[in-house]
Design a protein around this motif. Structure first.
Motif, PDB file in Angstrom:
ATOM      1  N   CYS A  44       0.826  -1.210   0.000  1.00  0.00           N
ATOM      2  CA  CYS A  44       0.000   0.000   0.000  1.00  0.00           C
ATOM      3  C   CYS A  44       0.863   1.264   0.000  1.00  0.00           C
ATOM      4  O   CYS A  44       0.556   2.236  -0.695  1.00  0.00           O
ATOM      5  N   ARG A  45       1.939   1.239   0.768  1.00  0.00           N
ATOM      6  CA  ARG A  45       2.820   2.415   0.791  1.00  0.00           C
ATOM      7  C   ARG A  45       3.428   2.647  -0.590  1.00  0.00           C
ATOM      8  O   ARG A  45       3.487   3.772  -1.085  1.00  0.00           O
ATOM      9  N   GLY A  46       3.885   1.586  -1.224  1.00  0.00           N
ATOM     10  CA  GLY A  46       4.454   1.723  -2.562  1.00  0.00           C
ATOM     11  C   GLY A  46       3.428   2.208  -3.567  1.00  0.00           C
ATOM     12  O   GLY A  46       3.721   3.058  -4.413  1.00  0.00           O
ATOM     13  N   ARG A  47       2.222   1.698  -3.479  1.00  0.00           N
ATOM     14  CA  ARG A  47       1.174   2.098  -4.415  1.00  0.00           C
ATOM     15  C   ARG A  47       0.781   3.561  -4.206  1.00  0.00           C
ATOM     16  O   ARG A  47       0.533   4.295  -5.161  1.00  0.00           O
ATOM     17  N   LEU A  48       0.749   3.980  -2.943  1.00  0.00           N
ATOM     18  CA  LEU A  48       0.400   5.366  -2.635  1.00  0.00           C
ATOM     19  C   LEU A  48       1.375   6.343  -3.275  1.00  0.00           C
ATOM     20  O   LEU A  48       0.959   7.361  -3.856  1.00  0.00           O
ATOM     21  N   HIS A  49       2.662   6.048  -3.199  1.00  0.00           N
ATOM     22  CA  HIS A  49       3.680   6.993  -3.668  1.00  0.00           C
ATOM     23  C   HIS A  49       3.967   6.880  -5.166  1.00  0.00           C
ATOM     24  O   HIS A  49       4.785   7.644  -5.688  1.00  0.00           O
ATOM     25  N   THR A  50       3.311   5.950  -5.844  1.00  0.00           N
ATOM     26  CA  THR A  50       3.504   5.805  -7.297  1.00  0.00           C
ATOM     27  C   THR A  50       2.174   6.025  -8.016  1.00  0.00           C
ATOM     28  O   THR A  50       1.848   7.146  -8.405  1.00  0.00           O
ATOM     29  N   ALA A  51       1.394   4.973  -8.164  1.00  0.00           N
ATOM     30  CA  ALA A  51       0.102   5.097  -8.843  1.00  0.00           C
ATOM     31  C   ALA A  51      -0.811   6.073  -8.120  1.00  0.00           C
ATOM     32  O   ALA A  51      -1.564   6.832  -8.758  1.00  0.00           O
ATOM     33  N   GLY A  52      -0.759   6.088  -6.792  1.00  0.00           N
ATOM     34  CA  GLY A  52      -1.608   6.996  -6.026  1.00  0.00           C
ATOM     35  C   GLY A  52      -1.254   8.450  -6.261  1.00  0.00           C
ATOM     36  O   GLY A  52      -2.146   9.298  -6.424  1.00  0.00           O
ATOM     37  N   LEU A  53       0.030   8.752  -6.282  1.00  0.00           N
ATOM     38  CA  LEU A  53       0.474  10.124  -6.538  1.00  0.00           C
ATOM     39  C   LEU A  53       0.070  10.571  -7.933  1.00  0.00           C
ATOM     40  O   LEU A  53      -0.410  11.700  -8.129  1.00  0.00           O
ATOM     41  N   THR A  54       0.253   9.711  -8.912  1.00  0.00           N
ATOM     42  CA  THR A  54      -0.103  10.054 -10.286  1.00  0.00           C
ATOM     43  C   THR A  54      -1.600  10.305 -10.414  1.00  0.00           C
ATOM     44  O   THR A  54      -2.033  11.291 -11.035  1.00  0.00           O
TER      45      THR A  54
END
Length: 224
Positions: A44-54
């Motif tokens: 979830c942390r990784g997704r937040l800072h990649t796909a989530g940020l975009t």
């Protein structure tokens, strides 16, 4: 509109189709990349800072009233895998239908006319936020939360995790979620001067790969 509109838009019960999607979680569980609470938090942390940020950047820009067609093209450029493009447009169609019924506006009607096949979900989310009287930061927060809330909820079903663990995980991510939303909203504010290239374009190659694998599976619990 009141700020309560943000609660309606971010509610998992808002009929935008998100309940049928795991945000890559099912594929991650199948590949054993996620198997317990600790690996779920890392995912979830990784997704937040990649796909989530975009996604948050695109939503914030749409909420600010920038050209939805240009934003949709920018979303395409940031979504290289066909499986994820299809998912984003399918979710966008459903969200647009729900948003037009909830907060009717000329902006949402225009988006339905120019993108009958469906615009990318973050773009529609931002347009819906604008129609609801919300700010670009509100839209960014909603998109950022969706990027982790969906996978965490799906993991409870897929792994049999205690729902309290998943909720505590989301609570631990709130500070980072706010930071991502602020970064995305600030980038959206630069679009008038710099164009859509100012928006985040963080990539997550593993999410791309597992999305294609998931799309090829004949038996699955979630659509993505």
């Amino acid at each position: 509109m009141t700020r309560a509109a943000l609660l309606v838009l971010a509610d998992g019960r808002f009929p935008a189709g998100g309940y049928a999607h795991s945000g890559g979680m099912e594929a991650a569980v199948t590949s054993r990349d996620v198997y317990d609470a600790a690996t779920l938090e890392a995912f979830c942390r990784g997704r937040l800072h990649t796909a989530g940020l975009t996604a948050a950047g695109l939503a914030a820009a749409a909420a600010a009233g920038h050209d939805p067609l240009a934003l949709d093209e920018a979303a395409d450029a940031r979504t290289p895998m066909p499986a994820l493009r299809q998912v984003a447009r399918r979710l966008g169609r459903q969200m647009l239908r729900a948003a037009r019924a909830t907060w009717p506006s000329p902006g949402l009607d225009l988006l339905a006319r120019v993108r009958p096949q469906g615009a990318h979900q973050p773009v529609v989310l931002g347009a819906a936020a604008r129609s609801a009287g919300l700010t670009p930061l509100d839209a960014a927060q909603c998109a950022a939360y969706e990027s982790v809330g969906g996978p965490a909820t799906a993991a409870v079903r897929l792994l049999g995790l205690d729902p309290l663990e998943a909720t505590a995980l989301l609570a631990r991510l709130t500070g980072e979620l706010d930071e991502v939303a602020r970064t995305a909203a600030a980038a959206a504010g630069r679009v008038p001067a710099e164009g859509v290239g100012a928006l985040p374009a963080a990539s997550a190659p593993l999410l791309d790969v597992i999305a294609e694998r998931h799309a090829a599976r004949t038996v699955r619990l979630f659509a993505s």
